[in-house]
Design a protein around this motif. Sequence first.
Motif, PDB file in Angstrom:
ATOM      1  N   ILE A  67     -10.313   5.994   5.644  1.00  0.00           N
ATOM      2  CA  ILE A  67      -9.883   5.553   4.310  1.00  0.00           C
ATOM      3  C   ILE A  67     -10.121   4.053   4.245  1.00  0.00           C
ATOM      4  N   GLY A 110      -4.787   9.039  -4.123  1.00  0.00           N
ATOM      5  CA  GLY A 110      -4.852   7.667  -3.625  1.00  0.00           C
ATOM      6  C   GLY A 110      -6.182   7.007  -3.953  1.00  0.00           C
ATOM      7  N   THR A 111      -7.200   7.832  -4.175  1.00  0.00           N
ATOM      8  CA  THR A 111      -8.530   7.296  -4.529  1.00  0.00           C
ATOM      9  C   THR A 111      -8.656   7.165  -6.042  1.00  0.00           C
ATOM     10  N   GLN A 167      -3.200  11.655   3.680  1.00  0.00           N
ATOM     11  CA  GLN A 167      -3.139  11.057   2.357  1.00  0.00           C
ATOM     12  C   GLN A 167      -3.877  11.867   1.299  1.00  0.00           C
ATOM     13  N   ASN A 203       0.852  -1.180   0.000  1.00  0.00           N
ATOM     14  CA  ASN A 203       0.000   0.000   0.000  1.00  0.00           C
ATOM     15  C   ASN A 203       0.898   1.242   0.000  1.00  0.00           C
ATOM     16  N   CYS A 204       0.450   2.306  -0.655  1.00  0.00           N
ATOM     17  CA  CYS A 204       1.301   3.493  -0.812  1.00  0.00           C
ATOM     18  C   CYS A 204       1.751   4.044   0.542  1.00  0.00           C
ATOM     19  N   ARG A 257      -7.657  11.330   5.078  1.00  0.00           N
ATOM     20  CA  ARG A 257      -7.672  11.908   3.734  1.00  0.00           C
ATOM     21  C   ARG A 257      -7.640  13.423   3.851  1.00  0.00           C
ATOM     22  N   HIS A 314       1.624  11.847  -0.211  1.00  0.00           N
ATOM     23  CA  HIS A 314       1.184  11.426   1.122  1.00  0.00           C
ATOM     24  C   HIS A 314       2.202  11.902   2.158  1.00  0.00           C
ATOM     25  N   GLU A 361      -7.444   0.567   5.766  1.00  0.00           N
ATOM     26  CA  GLU A 361      -6.187   1.249   5.404  1.00  0.00           C
ATOM     27  C   GLU A 361      -5.212   1.188   6.575  1.00  0.00           C
TER      28      GLU A 361
HETATM   29  C1  2RA Z   1      -5.389   5.480  -0.685  1.00  0.00           C
HETATM   30  N1  2RA Z   1      -3.697   3.875  -0.004  1.00  0.00           N
HETATM   31  O1  2RA Z   1      -4.559   6.361  -0.461  1.00  0.00           O
HETATM   32  C2  2RA Z   1      -5.016   4.010  -0.605  1.00  0.00           C
HETATM   33  C3  2RA Z   1      -5.090   3.355  -1.951  1.00  0.00           C
HETATM   34  N2  2RA Z   1      -4.179   3.905  -2.884  1.00  0.00           N
HETATM   35  O2  2RA Z   1      -6.574   5.714  -1.005  1.00  0.00           O
END
Ligand code: 2RA
Length: 340
Positions: free
Chosen positions: A201, A161-162, A157, A129-130, A236, A243, A212
């Motif tokens: 998230i 990411g979405t 984030q 995952n990022c 988010r 991020h 997440e």
């Molecule tokens: C996000 N890590 O940032 C999740 C999926 N890329 O939404």
Amino acid sequence: MGYRVAVVGATGNVGHEMLKILAEREFPIDEIVALASRRSLGTEVSFGDKTLKCKDLEQFDFTGWDIALFAIGSEATKVYAPKAAATGCVVIDNSSLYRYDPDVPLVVPEVNAEAVDGYTKKNIIANPNCSTAQMVVALKPLHDRARIKRVVVSTYQSVSGTGKEGIDELWNQTKGVFVPGQEVAPSVYPKQIAFNVIPHIDVFLDDGSTKEEWKMVAETKKIMDPKIKVTATCVRVPVFVGHSEAINIEFEDFLAEDEARDILREAPGILVVDKREDGGYVTPIESVGEYATYISRIRQDSTIENGINLWCVSDNLRKGAALNAVQVAEVLGQRCLKKG
Ligand code: 2RA
């Protein structure tokens, strides 16, 4: 001599970045193909100074292809990754589908490159995952020096990411606030994201955390050390790309902030920008398009015996996804798939 490489999901944000990074890093390629869903058939995407026309993933035969970089959702990955892997084409997958599979290596090259060797079980390698990727790049050199006991991380984030939907929603909602009469578009998020932050998230789990947050815990343990305790709050924020993470680390042994800073300065994949003055730190906007995991605000946490706080920023489409996948392909080529 190079490889025959397929980029699966070539029209998405991560797919675009993969093509850019393969060209930027001059990955040894004899042939490349851009694959996407049927509705994107013929869509043109750039690969260096070339233009590729997307081919239909559904009809594609991976036989004779060496590496497939996947950047599509878990549902579609479930259909096409095994098909590709069965032909002998090694799949490097960005979805979460295989990350927790004991027969699939989960790899961040700066941290556990040797894990790539385990790809042969399913012919698949998983990308983390990022939000995990940038964190373990920061943690690994410190863990090697002073054994990490516990990590408390809060993430900030970006909407990319979405995916494209997240970027479009932030843009439309922001315009909606400023342009009179323009309704604030309904969001892919449960609450307004423009000029707001959302502490949610992915889906909620029974213990009150989100998936997440669970991913950061499970993936850090798999990539680094199952003994490390991790607790995360993933948020988010109204940022397009990049991020950020506020990371609190408790070690087995004392580690002075100056030594931590010196270790991080020398560590692979990291750029330290850490001055205790206006602007002496990195913000997400500065990480966009870059490879580095940036570390700032390194300081002792005097509330515990062996604690360090730090700030970590990286381009979530690059180190968080596309760059990591290409780096995995590079390691795969160096360690396992020698050409020429
Ligand atoms: C996000 N890590 O940032 C999740 C999926 N890329 O939404």
